[in-house]
Design an enzyme around this catalytic site. Structure first.
Site, PDB file in Angstrom:
ATOM      1  N   TYR A  13     -49.171  62.245  26.089  1.00  0.00           N
ATOM      2  CA  TYR A  13     -49.500  62.689  24.728  1.00  0.00           C
ATOM      3  C   TYR A  13     -49.674  61.462  23.843  1.00  0.00           C
ATOM      4  O   TYR A  13     -48.827  60.565  23.832  1.00  0.00           O
ATOM      5  CB  TYR A  13     -48.363  63.570  24.192  1.00  0.00           C
ATOM      6  CG  TYR A  13     -48.551  64.033  22.772  1.00  0.00           C
ATOM      7  CD1 TYR A  13     -49.446  65.059  22.474  1.00  0.00           C
ATOM      8  CD2 TYR A  13     -47.830  63.460  21.727  1.00  0.00           C
ATOM      9  CE1 TYR A  13     -49.612  65.486  21.161  1.00  0.00           C
ATOM     10  CE2 TYR A  13     -47.990  63.890  20.417  1.00  0.00           C
ATOM     11  CZ  TYR A  13     -48.885  64.903  20.138  1.00  0.00           C
ATOM     12  OH  TYR A  13     -49.050  65.330  18.848  1.00  0.00           O
ATOM     13  N   ASP A  21     -49.189  52.973  25.001  1.00  0.00           N
ATOM     14  CA  ASP A  21     -48.731  53.783  23.867  1.00  0.00           C
ATOM     15  C   ASP A  21     -47.208  53.752  23.836  1.00  0.00           C
ATOM     16  O   ASP A  21     -46.532  54.488  24.546  1.00  0.00           O
ATOM     17  CB  ASP A  21     -49.272  55.211  23.986  1.00  0.00           C
ATOM     18  CG  ASP A  21     -48.892  56.061  22.785  1.00  0.00           C
ATOM     19  OD1 ASP A  21     -48.106  55.583  21.938  1.00  0.00           O
ATOM     20  OD2 ASP A  21     -49.370  57.210  22.695  1.00  0.00           O
ATOM     21  N   LYS A  54     -42.345  55.762  15.557  1.00  0.00           N
ATOM     22  CA  LYS A  54     -40.975  56.284  15.653  1.00  0.00           C
ATOM     23  C   LYS A  54     -39.820  55.313  15.363  1.00  0.00           C
ATOM     24  O   LYS A  54     -39.445  55.126  14.219  1.00  0.00           O
ATOM     25  CB  LYS A  54     -40.819  56.922  17.022  1.00  0.00           C
ATOM     26  CG  LYS A  54     -41.945  57.975  17.255  1.00  0.00           C
ATOM     27  CD  LYS A  54     -41.560  59.113  18.077  1.00  0.00           C
ATOM     28  CE  LYS A  54     -42.738  60.031  18.331  1.00  0.00           C
ATOM     29  NZ  LYS A  54     -42.471  61.427  18.094  1.00  0.00           N
TER      30      LYS A  54
HETATM   31  N1  PMP Z   1     -47.957  58.801  21.083  1.00  0.00           N
HETATM   32  C1  PMP Z   1     -46.824  59.216  21.664  1.00  0.00           C
HETATM   33  C2  PMP Z   1     -46.413  58.652  22.995  1.00  0.00           C
HETATM   34  C3  PMP Z   1     -46.013  60.170  21.026  1.00  0.00           C
HETATM   35  O1  PMP Z   1     -44.894  60.600  21.619  1.00  0.00           O
HETATM   36  C4  PMP Z   1     -46.414  60.661  19.757  1.00  0.00           C
HETATM   37  C5  PMP Z   1     -45.583  61.677  18.998  1.00  0.00           C
HETATM   38  N2  PMP Z   1     -44.693  62.416  19.714  1.00  0.00           N
HETATM   39  C6  PMP Z   1     -47.615  60.198  19.202  1.00  0.00           C
HETATM   40  C7  PMP Z   1     -48.350  59.253  19.892  1.00  0.00           C
HETATM   41  C8  PMP Z   1     -48.090  60.671  17.863  1.00  0.00           C
HETATM   42  O2  PMP Z   1     -47.271  60.186  16.865  1.00  0.00           O
HETATM   43  P1  PMP Z   1     -47.199  60.935  15.426  1.00  0.00           P
HETATM   44  O3  PMP Z   1     -46.505  62.234  15.671  1.00  0.00           O
HETATM   45  O4  PMP Z   1     -46.431  59.986  14.576  1.00  0.00           O
HETATM   46  O5  PMP Z   1     -48.597  61.112  14.964  1.00  0.00           O
END
Ligand code: PMP
Length: 436
Positions: free
Chosen positions: A144, A246, A274
């Site tokens: 994701y 990521d 995060k």
């Molecule tokens: N990349 C990863 C690996 C994530 O876990 C998340 C959110 N869970 C995102 C991107 C997207 O981040 P945001 O919710 O801050 O848009």
């Protein structure tokens, strides 16, 4: 299983009139009788509107690395915000935080700030496309990368729609995503060197980027195996493809320098969010100077709130604490104790299980063999997982009931919290086994 008591229920009913499903983010909706409303949080604990206290292992889906309402982080924000928070100009906080990130994170020579992980991956992809002059993106099933249309594919798919393993069907995770974007996606299972090699031999000249979660933080923390990240690195070098790691979930959590440090693999670009802000909204993408340097020279990146003082002051304090204290060692130690205790309970209960991932963000799957990819998670017993975790929530311990979501640990979790958690887990497993 009904979870919300009177106050949560009443507020949820109000919420559902003005917010679709009563939430501001789909993943927060657990059902009309299950969705809780938060009142406050401190350290490792979260209280709902009815005053029920939970030991929190969701931690806002990962950001809360130091504990909720952390005094030093909040003080840094409070002090900074008195002098204005958004200027449409560079501010010294941005420079300071960027310098700290380049020192801490391998391979990050330059970066730009964004306000969310979604924005970070979106801009990283555009930068990679601009740098290579190619358009396709290779991603992995169950990885994701946020909510934008280019990556919201095969993030959550039932087994009947995945297609053949050697030739997966990219499945949009939402209506409203233009079908034309499917032409720009190449989908593969994680951890399969042969398939990656074979696919790249046929397609490399169209591939701008391979984007990868170094640990599958959105599928039960399934880990890279057989040096798969190094294999991706080598193939990207061979074919002139931009490797995007990521690190939105792993960054500033699995190690100070994130998964790049943990696995000893340096990507071309990486994305962060995060834990960088301990809950305050701040994110970034960055990497090799040569690539990042295209930005502003014909390549667009902007954002009204990018580099805002609130996010920067929070990140500044978080990075100081990670640098100067043993916070991440505490996180890992608590995580290891939980993993060990959870394993002992499941052994005693004679349930086939796998615990995957790093102690700071680990997944539990009810399954007989070590999972390598999303398709293995699909075969695990998710119903059993959900019933045990829901039972724990009623006992005041809150992992996410969705087994894709890892258990997140913060530096505020104490040994006593671990012991209380393991007691609740043992009881919940016992009851779930009887009911199953
Ligand atoms: N990349 C990863 C690996 C994530 O876990 C998340 C959110 N869970 C995102 C991107 C997207 O981040 P945001 O919710 O801050 O848009």
């Amino acid at each position: 299983m009904k979870l919300n008591d009177a106050q949560s229920r009443a507020m949820f009913t109000r919420a559902a009139r003005v917010l679709p499903r009563g939430v501001s983010s789909n993943f927060r909706y657990w059902g009309d009788e299950e969705t809780l409303v938060a009142a406050r949080a401190k350290g490792a604990y979260l209280w709902d509107l009815d005053g029920n206290r939970y030991i929190d292992y969701r931690l806002a889906f990962g950001p809360i690395i130091l504990g909720h309402a952390h005094e030093q982080v909040d003080a840094s924000v409070r002090l900074a915000m008195e002098n204005g928070v958004s200027f449409a100009m560079t501010n010294p906080y941005e420079v300071q935080v960027a310098e700290k990130i380049t020192k801490l994170c391998p391979g990050i020579e330059m970066l730009r700030f964004t306000s969310s992980g979604t924005e970070a991956t979106m801009h990283a992809l555009r930068t990679a496309r601009a740098f290579t002059g190619r358009e396709k993106v290779l991603k992995f099933e169950g990885h994701y990368h946020g909510m934008h249309d280019y990556v919201l594919w095969s993030t959550y798919v039932g087994p009947e729609n995945l297609g053949a393993r050697i030739n997966p069907i990219p499945v949009a995770a939402s209506s409203g995503i233009p079908r034309a974007i499917r032409e720009l996606i190449i989908m593969l299972p994680f951890n399969d060197r042969d398939l990656l090699e074979r696919t790249l031999k046929q397609t490399w000249f169209d591939v701008a980027a391979i984007i990868v979660e170094p640990i599958m933080g959105n599928t039960a923390s399934i880990e890279p195996q057989d040096e798969f990240l190094k294999f991706i690195r080598a193939r990207c070098d061979e074919y002139g493809i931009v490797m995007i790691m990521d690190e939105v979930k792993t960054g500033f959590r699995v190690a100070k320098g994130g998964a790049q440090e943990l696995f000893g693999v340096t990507a071309d670009l990486a994305t962060y969010a995060k834990a960088l802000g301990n809950g305050y909204p701040v994110a970034a993408f960055g990497g090799r100077r040569e690539i990042m340097d295209v930005i502003g020279k014909g390549v667009s990146h902007a954002g009204t709130y990018s580099g805002n003082v609130v996010g920067m002051a929070a990140a500044d304090a978080v990075l100081d604490i990670l640098n100067k204290t043993d916070a991440l060692q505490v996180v890992a130690a608590r995580g290891r104790a939980l993993q060990k205790g959870i394993g002992d309970v499941l052994e005693a209960a004679d349930l086939p299980y796998v615990i995957a991932g790093h102690p700071s963000m680990f997944g539990i799957m009810f399954s007989g063999s070590t999972p390598r990819e999303y398709r293995d998670w699909v075969k695990s017993d998710q119903k059993l997982y959900e019933s045990i975790m829901t039972n724990m929530i009623r006992r005041g311990v809150m992992p996410d009931p969705d087994s894709r979501e890892p258990w997140f640990i913060s530096a505020a979790h104490s040994e006593a919290d671990v012991a209380e958690t393991l007691n609740a887990f043992e009881q919940a497993v016992k009851e779930a086994k009887q009911a199953h």
